[in-house]
Design a protein around this motif. Structure first.
Motif: not given
Length: 69
Positions: A14-16, A31-40, A49-57
């Motif tokens: 995510e930092r990258s 972008a694809q790598a982040v999306h796939e890693a967050v979903a996994a 997924r949205i909680d993971v994505e928002m927390g990570l951001k």
């Protein structure tokens, strides 16, 4: 929202992406790598997924708010 203990590799990914966004150079592969890693990670951890994505951001883009929690 409950604090999530993100793995270091997910934070670095995510930092990258954030660095590329700030430079106006976000690539589709990043972008694809982040999306796939967050979903996994979300599926593995049993989280939305949205909680993971928002927390990570939040921890990458606003680390000062993490200190206040």
């Amino acid at each position: 929202m409950t604090a999530i203990d993100f793995p270091d590799d997910l934070i670095e990914l995510e930092r990258s992406a954030w660095d590329e966004i700030q430079r106006g150079a976000l690539t589709v592969p990043t972008a694809q790598a982040v999306h796939e890693a967050v979903a996994a990670y979300a599926e593995e951890a049993g989280l939305a997924r949205i909680d993971v994505e928002m927390g990570l951001k939040r921890i990458v883009r606003h680390p000062e708010t993490e200190q206040a929690d």
